[in-house]
Design a protein around this motif. Structure first.
Motif, PDB file in Angstrom:
ATOM      1  N   ILE A  10      -7.842  -3.729  -2.895  1.00 16.49           N
ATOM      2  CA  ILE A  10      -8.592  -4.356  -1.792  1.00 16.49           C
ATOM      3  C   ILE A  10      -8.414  -5.861  -1.899  1.00 16.49           C
ATOM      4  CG2 ILE A  10     -10.845  -4.748  -0.726  1.00 16.49           C
ATOM      5  CD1 ILE A  10     -11.817  -2.142  -1.826  1.00 16.49           C
ATOM      6  N   ALA A  11      -8.004  -6.509  -0.798  1.00 23.35           N
ATOM      7  CA  ALA A  11      -7.931  -7.968  -0.806  1.00 23.35           C
ATOM      8  C   ALA A  11      -8.504  -8.564   0.476  1.00 23.35           C
ATOM      9  CB  ALA A  11      -6.483  -8.426  -1.015  1.00 23.35           C
ATOM     10  N   GLY A  15      -8.086  -3.185   5.338  1.00 26.17           N
ATOM     11  CA  GLY A  15      -7.248  -2.077   4.868  1.00 26.17           C
ATOM     12  C   GLY A  15      -8.026  -0.799   4.614  1.00 26.17           C
ATOM     13  N   TYR A  16      -7.295   0.222   4.179  1.00 27.62           N
ATOM     14  CA  TYR A  16      -7.915   1.507   3.872  1.00 27.62           C
ATOM     15  C   TYR A  16      -8.839   1.417   2.663  1.00 27.62           C
ATOM     16  CZ  TYR A  16      -5.263   4.053   7.391  1.00 27.62           C
ATOM     17  OH  TYR A  16      -4.772   4.518   8.585  1.00 27.62           O
ATOM     18  N   LEU A  72      -6.248  -7.480 -10.974  1.00 29.70           N
ATOM     19  CA  LEU A  72      -5.362  -6.362 -11.354  1.00 29.70           C
ATOM     20  C   LEU A  72      -3.956  -6.624 -10.838  1.00 29.70           C
ATOM     21  CD1 LEU A  72      -4.805  -3.289 -12.178  1.00 29.70           C
ATOM     22  CD2 LEU A  72      -5.490  -2.729  -9.836  1.00 29.70           C
ATOM     23  N   ASP A  73      -2.967  -6.415 -11.684  1.00 28.75           N
ATOM     24  CA  ASP A  73      -1.602  -6.275 -11.178  1.00 28.75           C
ATOM     25  C   ASP A  73      -1.045  -4.979 -11.713  1.00 28.75           C
ATOM     26  OD1 ASP A  73       1.088  -6.302 -10.469  1.00 28.75           O
ATOM     27  OD2 ASP A  73       1.056  -8.490 -10.282  1.00 28.75           O
ATOM     28  N   SER A 120      -5.232   2.429  -3.588  1.00 28.40           N
ATOM     29  CA  SER A 120      -4.949   2.073  -2.198  1.00 28.40           C
ATOM     30  C   SER A 120      -4.043   0.859  -2.174  1.00 28.40           C
ATOM     31  CB  SER A 120      -6.261   1.800  -1.454  1.00 28.40           C
ATOM     32  OG  SER A 120      -5.989   1.505  -0.093  1.00 28.40           O
ATOM     33  N   LEU A 121      -2.918   0.976  -2.865  1.00 30.92           N
ATOM     34  CA  LEU A 121      -2.024  -0.174  -2.947  1.00 30.92           C
ATOM     35  C   LEU A 121      -0.575   0.251  -2.863  1.00 30.92           C
ATOM     36  CD1 LEU A 121      -0.680  -0.651  -6.144  1.00 30.92           C
ATOM     37  CD2 LEU A 121      -3.129  -0.683  -6.544  1.00 30.92           C
ATOM     38  N   TYR A 182      10.638   2.058   8.006  1.00 27.84           N
ATOM     39  CA  TYR A 182       9.854   2.106   6.771  1.00 27.84           C
ATOM     40  C   TYR A 182      10.846   2.120   5.617  1.00 27.84           C
ATOM     41  CZ  TYR A 182       5.683   3.339   3.979  1.00 27.84           C
ATOM     42  OH  TYR A 182       4.630   3.352   3.092  1.00 27.84           O
ATOM     43  N   ALA A 217      -2.134   9.095   5.617  1.00 27.11           N
ATOM     44  CA  ALA A 217      -2.888   8.424   6.680  1.00 27.11           C
ATOM     45  C   ALA A 217      -1.983   8.021   7.835  1.00 27.11           C
ATOM     46  CB  ALA A 217      -3.585   7.191   6.104  1.00 27.11           C
ATOM     47  N   PRO A 219      -1.192   5.410  11.160  1.00 29.02           N
ATOM     48  CA  PRO A 219      -0.996   3.958  11.148  1.00 29.02           C
ATOM     49  C   PRO A 219      -2.270   3.145  11.363  1.00 29.02           C
ATOM     50  CG  PRO A 219      -0.197   4.884  13.217  1.00 29.02           C
ATOM     51  CD  PRO A 219      -0.583   6.052  12.345  1.00 29.02           C
ATOM     52  N   ARG A 223      -3.118  -5.636   6.562  1.00 29.44           N
ATOM     53  CA  ARG A 223      -2.252  -6.741   6.175  1.00 29.44           C
ATOM     54  C   ARG A 223      -0.870  -6.230   5.730  1.00 29.44           C
ATOM     55  NH1 ARG A 223      -3.489 -12.064   3.839  1.00 29.44           N
ATOM     56  NH2 ARG A 223      -1.579 -12.749   2.848  1.00 29.44           N
ATOM     57  N   ALA A 225       0.547  -3.392   6.485  1.00 23.22           N
ATOM     58  CA  ALA A 225       1.299  -2.775   7.584  1.00 23.22           C
ATOM     59  C   ALA A 225       1.899  -3.833   8.498  1.00 23.22           C
ATOM     60  CB  ALA A 225       0.381  -1.846   8.375  1.00 23.22           C
ATOM     61  N   ILE A 231       4.276  -1.986  13.116  1.00 20.14           N
ATOM     62  CA  ILE A 231       3.018  -1.247  13.167  1.00 20.14           C
ATOM     63  C   ILE A 231       2.524  -1.006  14.594  1.00 20.14           C
ATOM     64  CG2 ILE A 231       1.608  -3.334  12.738  1.00 20.14           C
ATOM     65  CD1 ILE A 231       0.845   0.224  11.430  1.00 20.14           C
TER      66      ILE A 231
HETATM   67  P1  NAD Z   1      -3.718  -3.402   2.443  1.00 15.98           P
HETATM   68  O1  NAD Z   1      -2.930  -4.635   2.578  1.00 15.98           O
HETATM   69  O2  NAD Z   1      -5.168  -3.454   2.805  1.00 15.98           O
HETATM   70  O3  NAD Z   1      -3.657  -2.804   0.969  1.00 15.98           O
HETATM   71  C1  NAD Z   1      -2.583  -2.958   0.085  1.00 15.98           C
HETATM   72  C2  NAD Z   1      -3.134  -3.656  -1.128  1.00 15.98           C
HETATM   73  O4  NAD Z   1      -2.226  -3.564  -2.223  1.00 15.98           O
HETATM   74  C3  NAD Z   1      -3.370  -5.153  -0.914  1.00 15.98           C
HETATM   75  O5  NAD Z   1      -4.733  -5.457  -1.165  1.00 15.98           O
HETATM   76  C4  NAD Z   1      -2.478  -5.812  -1.957  1.00 15.98           C
HETATM   77  O6  NAD Z   1      -3.054  -6.975  -2.486  1.00 15.98           O
HETATM   78  C5  NAD Z   1      -2.403  -4.714  -3.000  1.00 15.98           C
HETATM   79  N1  NAD Z   1      -1.289  -4.819  -3.950  1.00 15.98           N
HETATM   80  C6  NAD Z   1       0.031  -5.011  -3.694  1.00 15.98           C
HETATM   81  N2  NAD Z   1       0.727  -5.059  -4.844  1.00 15.98           N
HETATM   82  C7  NAD Z   1      -0.174  -4.881  -5.856  1.00 15.98           C
HETATM   83  C8  NAD Z   1      -0.069  -4.839  -7.272  1.00 15.98           C
HETATM   84  N3  NAD Z   1       1.102  -4.990  -7.889  1.00 15.98           N
HETATM   85  N4  NAD Z   1      -1.189  -4.650  -8.000  1.00 15.98           N
HETATM   86  C9  NAD Z   1      -2.394  -4.504  -7.392  1.00 15.98           C
HETATM   87  N5  NAD Z   1      -2.552  -4.534  -6.057  1.00 15.98           N
HETATM   88  C10 NAD Z   1      -1.454  -4.722  -5.292  1.00 15.98           C
HETATM   89  O7  NAD Z   1      -2.956  -2.310   3.317  1.00 15.98           O
HETATM   90  P2  NAD Z   1      -3.195  -0.748   3.571  1.00 15.98           P
HETATM   91  O8  NAD Z   1      -2.269  -0.425   4.681  1.00 15.98           O
HETATM   92  O9  NAD Z   1      -4.620  -0.433   3.716  1.00 15.98           O
HETATM   93  O10 NAD Z   1      -2.609  -0.067   2.261  1.00 15.98           O
HETATM   94  C11 NAD Z   1      -3.347   0.777   1.401  1.00 15.98           C
HETATM   95  C12 NAD Z   1      -2.568   2.053   1.139  1.00 15.98           C
HETATM   96  O11 NAD Z   1      -2.508   2.810   2.347  1.00 15.98           O
HETATM   97  C13 NAD Z   1      -1.121   1.834   0.711  1.00 15.98           C
HETATM   98  O12 NAD Z   1      -0.766   2.789  -0.273  1.00 15.98           O
HETATM   99  C14 NAD Z   1      -0.357   2.114   1.985  1.00 15.98           C
HETATM  100  O13 NAD Z   1       0.981   2.500   1.756  1.00 15.98           O
HETATM  101  C15 NAD Z   1      -1.188   3.259   2.527  1.00 15.98           C
HETATM  102  N6  NAD Z   1      -0.953   3.596   3.941  1.00 15.98           N
HETATM  103  C16 NAD Z   1      -1.085   2.653   4.918  1.00 15.98           C
HETATM  104  C17 NAD Z   1      -0.840   2.980   6.250  1.00 15.98           C
HETATM  105  C18 NAD Z   1      -0.988   1.960   7.347  1.00 15.98           C
HETATM  106  O14 NAD Z   1      -0.549   2.189   8.469  1.00 15.98           O
HETATM  107  N7  NAD Z   1      -1.617   0.833   7.086  1.00 15.98           N
HETATM  108  C19 NAD Z   1      -0.467   4.305   6.585  1.00 15.98           C
HETATM  109  C20 NAD Z   1      -0.356   5.251   5.574  1.00 15.98           C
HETATM  110  C21 NAD Z   1      -0.590   4.886   4.254  1.00 15.98           C
END
Ligand code: NAD
Length: 286
Positions: A10-11, A15-16, A72-73, A120-121, A182, A217, A219, A223, A225, A231
């Motif tokens: 989460i940032a 996001g999800y 966290l990284d 969720s990253l 993608y 999930a 679309p 951020r 996406a 998107i």
């Molecule tokens: P998001 O930007 O809210 O979340 C992605 C997060 O990953 C960010 O907060 C980012 O800071 C973090 N991140 C990236 N590299 C990292 C690392 N090395 N260590 C720790 N954190 C890290 O976007 P989102 O779309 O909500 O993504 C969440 C999940 O949902 C992802 O797995 C994404 O693939 C998946 N998802 C997204 C969609 C969509 O359309 N947005 C669709 C299906 C699945």
């Protein structure tokens, strides 16, 4: 006692991960968050200044409380893995103990145990390149940040997840069907994540009595996406072609995560659960 959840990824409030936290909080869970180190400062500042207050409102009118935010990284498992240039990078130098192993240790120290782990990253530095033009480094970086990061989180957190606990990641249909755009190995990374969901469900189920599921999930304009670039087109496509012709809200994914994490789903593990207005079921767009 209420359940305790650790949500990695989460940032911001778009996001999800954020939506899942809200659904878990609404169901009574205590929320711990893991935020990517380079994004930590702005996330914590925004939280503190009330920038997210409007989107912190829960159905009962109260504000979601985040008990603690951990840097966290998830591409580094332990301090020995961190290269010198990252260690000394000014975006990292201000934080400590942000490798996966250290975060799990800190959570153990602070709280003893958790019940729910959310991944969720994702990150794919070459996501906008077709697979055919993706470099080896780009491909491996996508797998490291988006797939192995879950293996690693589960590995280090499993010992502190209470029996009966649940873990959930987020995946995307590009793992199994062709979604042009993608790229960068992200489709491969999601395929690995889904396959690992099954193997890890077996291993963690037998060893720790915890469940492992992933939500495929639809679309969302997050951020991450927006960085992919296509998107809006994908959202329009879903609106036009899915069985349910409505925009998907992040809360709909959050609510399914809360269900999957709850005892209501006590027999579901190793599953890919689609939360996409049914688009996955279509064979052709009409
Ligand atoms: P998001 O930007 O809210 O979340 C992605 C997060 O990953 C960010 O907060 C980012 O800071 C973090 N991140 C990236 N590299 C990292 C690392 N090395 N260590 C720790 N954190 C890290 O976007 P989102 O779309 O909500 O993504 C969440 C999940 O949902 C992802 O797995 C994404 O693939 C998946 N998802 C997204 C969609 C969509 O359309 N947005 C669709 C299906 C699945």
């Amino acid at each position: 006692r209420g359940k305790r959840a650790f949500i990695a990824g989460i940032a911001d409030d778009n996001g999800y991960g954020w939506a899942i936290s809200k659904s878990l909080a609404a169901a009574g869970a205590e929320i711990l968050v893991g935020t990517w180190v380079p994004a930590l400062n702005i996330f914590e500042t925004s939280l503190r200044r009330g920038k997210f207050d409007e989107s912190r409102v829960l159905p009962d009118g109260s504000l979601m409380k985040i008990t603690k935010v951990y840097p966290l990284d998830a591409v580094y498992d332990c301090p020995e893995d961190v290269p010198e240039d990252v260690k000394t990078n000014k975006r990292y130098a201000g934080s400590t103990k942000w490798t996966v192993k250290e975060v799990a240790e800190s959570v153990k120290e602070d709280f003893g145990s958790i019940d729910i782990l959310i991944h969720s990253l994702a990150n794919g530095p070459e996501v906008s390149k077709p697979l055919l033009e993706t470099s080896r480094n780009g491909y491996l970086a996508a797998i490291s940040a988006s797939s192995y990061s879950f293996v690693s989180l589960l590995k280090y957190f499993a010992p502190i997840i209470n029996p009966g606990g649940a873990t959930i990641s987020l995946t995307y249909i590009a793992s199994e069907k062709i979604i042009p755009g993608y790229g960068g190995g992200m489709s491969s990374a999601k395929a690995a994540l889904e396959s690992d969901t099954q193997v890890l469900a077996f291993e963690a189920g037998r060893k720790h009595k915890i469940r492992v599921n992933t939500i495929s999930a639809g679309p969302l304009r997050s951020r991450a996406a927006k960085a992919i670039g296509f998107i809006d087109m994908i959202i329009d496509y879903s609106l036009e072609n899915a069985p349910l012709q409505k925009e998907l809200s992040a809360d709909e994914v959050g609510n399914v995560a809360a269900f999957l994490a709850s005892p209501l789903a006590s027999a579901i593990t190793g599953a890919v659960v689609y939360v996409d207005n049914g688009l996955n079921a279509m064979g052709v767009g009409v």
